[in-house]
Design a protein around this motif. Sequence first.
Motif: not given
Length: 346
Positions: A4-10, A97-116
């Motif tokens: 699984a791939l987890v993408i955060v902001e920083s 990195a996405l090609k090597e996993v079978d699940t993606l988690y979008l873990a950006t901040d829970e505000d309007r910028e992170g959601e965007a």
Amino acid sequence: VPTALVIVESPAKAKTIKRYLGADYSVEASVGHIRDIIQPKFVKKDKRYNFETHPENDELQFFGIDIFGQESSTNVWEPWYVVSENSRKTITQLRKALKEVDTLYLATDEDREGEAIAWHLVEVLKPKIPHYRMVFHEITEKAIVAALENTREIDLDLVAAQEARRIMDRISGFGWSSVMRQVIGGGATGGRVQSPTTRRIVERERERIRFVSADYSSVTANVLTRAEVAFMAKLIEINGRKVVSGKNDFDENGELKKGNNVVVLTEKTAGALKDVFTNKTLTVRSIERSPYQKKPKPPFTTSTFQQEVINKLGGSASAAMGIAQSLYQNGFITYHRTDSTALSDQ
């Protein structure tokens, strides 16, 4: 091998979260926003530009925002997004990195910028594997595990709120700045936030200029009882008339609000009273008791934290947020862009 791939902001946050997730997860950073509205000077070079219909679209020419869409009768207000130059390398790494996993988690901040950011990641990466929105308010092992177990869809209403904010930034910033440079000259700029803020500062300064000060004095005494218990006393009344003690007793013109019902002590009068009562025996005629409770101050919100840094440490608002960002990314505090005073149970 990660599944699984987890993408955060920083990147700093990615390192901290990686420690909690283990070998089954790959954690990468988007390094903030990956797309923005196209700069007007590049509009005509974009492959979406139609030389038959778009020349009449002033908003597209000046702001990079298509208000008509394919038909002039519609009103879409669609920003033309382009990948930021600084994000191209990051996107290449994320796609790999996405090609090597079978699940993606979008873990950006829970505000309007992170959601965007999460929405833009999906729009650019176009994942063909299941992808989920993962949110948390603190970077602790318990919070990260809970976030993985309680994923949701991207909140498109929050994405729309961020897009509306960005459109307002572009239109107000580009529009007002152009006018201000013509009127004021130099590098004068305007914007969605700075222009109303400047007006408020000007209004407050005009209030200050109109303000008429008033002079008054007060008398306090350090008193010692026969049992050698010390306390402070303040003169609040003379012959049944209240002694003026602060700004609430005066109007903006420096005039008394209650006229003859109060006493204004001059510096000379206050000094004379001091000489009269110094080293004299005072009598306590009555004692009134009332319950008193002092509660600790609530946890910081974004604004109160910035105020403390500015007032007590002499720092700036941006420095305060930099400190908070570092503390959050390393798991020491909860999410720092908030109006909530809720405490973490960890």
